[in-house]
Enzyme design. Structure first.
Site, PDB file in Angstrom:
ATOM      1  N   PRO A  89       0.677  -1.231  -0.029  1.00  0.00           N
ATOM      2  CA  PRO A  89      -0.195   0.053  -0.181  1.00  0.00           C
ATOM      3  C   PRO A  89       0.694   1.033  -0.061  1.00  0.00           C
ATOM      4  O   PRO A  89       0.218   2.344  -0.344  1.00  0.00           O
ATOM      5  CB  PRO A  89      -0.875  -0.096   1.093  1.00  0.00           C
ATOM      6  CG  PRO A  89      -0.320  -1.206   2.125  1.00  0.00           C
ATOM      7  CD  PRO A  89       0.444  -2.120   1.038  1.00  0.00           C
ATOM      8  N   GLU A 116       3.835  -7.497   9.074  1.00  0.00           N
ATOM      9  CA  GLU A 116       3.655  -5.891   8.989  1.00  0.00           C
ATOM     10  C   GLU A 116       4.533  -5.455   7.697  1.00  0.00           C
ATOM     11  O   GLU A 116       4.557  -4.295   7.478  1.00  0.00           O
ATOM     12  CB  GLU A 116       4.371  -5.462  10.259  1.00  0.00           C
ATOM     13  CG  GLU A 116       3.438  -5.583  11.241  1.00  0.00           C
ATOM     14  CD  GLU A 116       2.242  -5.434  11.125  1.00  0.00           C
ATOM     15  OE1 GLU A 116       1.745  -4.365  10.996  1.00  0.00           O
ATOM     16  OE2 GLU A 116       1.293  -6.268  11.268  1.00  0.00           O
ATOM     17  N   ARG A 154      -4.147  -9.788 -19.982  1.00  0.00           N
ATOM     18  CA  ARG A 154      -5.068  -9.624 -20.875  1.00  0.00           C
ATOM     19  C   ARG A 154      -4.631  -8.830 -22.110  1.00  0.00           C
ATOM     20  O   ARG A 154      -5.186  -8.532 -23.121  1.00  0.00           O
ATOM     21  CB  ARG A 154      -6.345  -9.273 -20.316  1.00  0.00           C
ATOM     22  CG  ARG A 154      -6.205  -7.957 -19.603  1.00  0.00           C
ATOM     23  CD  ARG A 154      -7.346  -7.647 -18.401  1.00  0.00           C
ATOM     24  NE  ARG A 154      -8.653  -7.898 -19.324  1.00  0.00           N
ATOM     25  CZ  ARG A 154      -9.349  -7.190 -20.033  1.00  0.00           C
ATOM     26  NH1 ARG A 154      -8.517  -5.827 -20.293  1.00  0.00           N
ATOM     27  NH2 ARG A 154     -10.463  -7.209 -20.744  1.00  0.00           N
ATOM     28  N   ASP A 169     -12.479  -0.970 -23.697  1.00  0.00           N
ATOM     29  CA  ASP A 169     -12.820  -1.018 -22.057  1.00  0.00           C
ATOM     30  C   ASP A 169     -12.553   0.255 -21.524  1.00  0.00           C
ATOM     31  O   ASP A 169     -11.926   1.129 -22.150  1.00  0.00           O
ATOM     32  CB  ASP A 169     -11.699  -1.814 -21.403  1.00  0.00           C
ATOM     33  CG  ASP A 169     -12.107  -3.182 -21.707  1.00  0.00           C
ATOM     34  OD1 ASP A 169     -13.315  -3.901 -22.027  1.00  0.00           O
ATOM     35  OD2 ASP A 169     -11.159  -4.217 -21.489  1.00  0.00           O
TER      36      ASP A 169
HETATM   37 CL1  6GU Z   1      -0.320  -4.117  -3.270  1.00  0.00          CL
HETATM   38  N1  6GU Z   1      -0.683  -4.695  -0.642  1.00  0.00           N
HETATM   39  C1  6GU Z   1      -1.462  -4.722   0.338  1.00  0.00           C
HETATM   40  N2  6GU Z   1      -1.016  -5.417   1.382  1.00  0.00           N
HETATM   41  N3  6GU Z   1      -2.387  -3.855   0.528  1.00  0.00           N
HETATM   42  C2  6GU Z   1      -2.551  -3.260  -0.250  1.00  0.00           C
HETATM   43  C3  6GU Z   1      -2.169  -3.114  -1.683  1.00  0.00           C
HETATM   44  C4  6GU Z   1      -1.030  -3.847  -1.783  1.00  0.00           C
HETATM   45  N4  6GU Z   1      -2.720  -2.210  -2.295  1.00  0.00           N
HETATM   46  C5  6GU Z   1      -3.814  -1.609  -1.781  1.00  0.00           C
HETATM   47  N5  6GU Z   1      -3.652  -2.400  -0.466  1.00  0.00           N
END
Ligand code: 6GU
Length: 255
Positions: A89, A116, A154, A169
């Protein structure tokens, strides 16, 4: 394209890429996916892959050495150069533009974190790019890896048939707008009528209507995308007409 995935749950990667368009691409060898488990490269009786964080705090951090040995094994399996992409994230948000670029690579190696996170020194020394799939938290990178694999699969030559063609798309049309609405039989239903223009046989009018719907939907739902869309004069007129009709209450479209 070949995609190697470093994950404590390689079965998840194998199974989640085994269906539909992606599964068919793998069957036809247009895409190779292989999982690699750091636990197979851990040493000692306990085969540890994680440890407590220095400085304290909750959760566990993935150890450098099992990841490094695992990555080395994945690299050696194929001579093609491969950037290492860490799904987190904290990464840069994934876009269709980046998907298109990644899809041209002969190979990439995805790293899925659990717990973590991953020891920062591994990331600094071995990871080329960090990618997030949105502003929410997943328990690990595996689902994000499956998302990225689907998106690049894809776009590989020969994966989609004509009926599935990606050109129409959302994000793939002119200007990267959202897709227009679609209808099929019956033309008349208790929940509403198919717009007359789609039944008119007038292909120019149909194309214009679809473009207008794409513009209008993007304006309502993702106005941020319009800034980058580079709209033509004709587009602006279509959108202006959509907005006028919307203001007059002519559309049931929700923002
Ligand atoms: Cl790539 N990994 C994790 N653990 N949580 C996320 C993410 C990735 N993308 C959004 N939330």
């Amino acid at each position: 394209m070949r995609i190697d995935v470093i994950s404590l749950f390689p079965e998840f990667i194998d199974q989640s890429t085994g269906f539909g368009v992606v599964g068919r691409a793998r069957e036809r060898d247009l895409l190779q996916v292989q999982g690699w488990n750091p636990r197979d490269h851990a040493t000692g009786n306990y085969r540890r892959v994680d440890d407590r964080p220095f400085g304290g705090g909750p959760g566990m951090v993935m150890l450098i050495e099992p990841l490094r040995a695992c990555l080395d094994a994945a690299r050696v399996a194929d001579p093609a150069p491969a950037p290492v992409v860490y799904l987190t994230p904290q990464g840069r948000p994934l876009t269709q533009a980046r998907v298109r670029e990644l899809a041209t690579l002969p190979r990439m190696i995805l790293l899925c974190g659990r717990y973590e996170g991953v020891d920062e020194r591994f990331l600094v020394n071995e990871v080329d790019e960090e990618i997030s799939i949105g502003d929410y938290v997943l328990s690990g990178g595996e689902l994000a890896a499956a998302v990225l694999i689907d998106a690049v699969a894809r776009l590989q030559d020969g994966v989609l048939n004509d009926a599935e063609s990606a050109a129409q798309d959302s994000f793939e049309g002119e200007g990267g707008l959202l897709d227009c609405p679609h209808y099929t039989h019956p033309a008349s239903h208790a929940w509403g009528e198919v717009p007359d223009v789609l039944r008119s046989g007038n292909h120019a009018a149909i194309a214009r209507w679809r473009r207008q719907q794409s513009l209008g939907r993007t304006w309502l739902r993702r106005p941020d995308l319009l800034d980058e869309a580079g709209l033509s004069k004709a587009d602006r007129k279509l959108l202006e007409a959509f907005r006028a009709e919307h203001a007059a209450g002519g559309k049931a479209e929700q923002p």
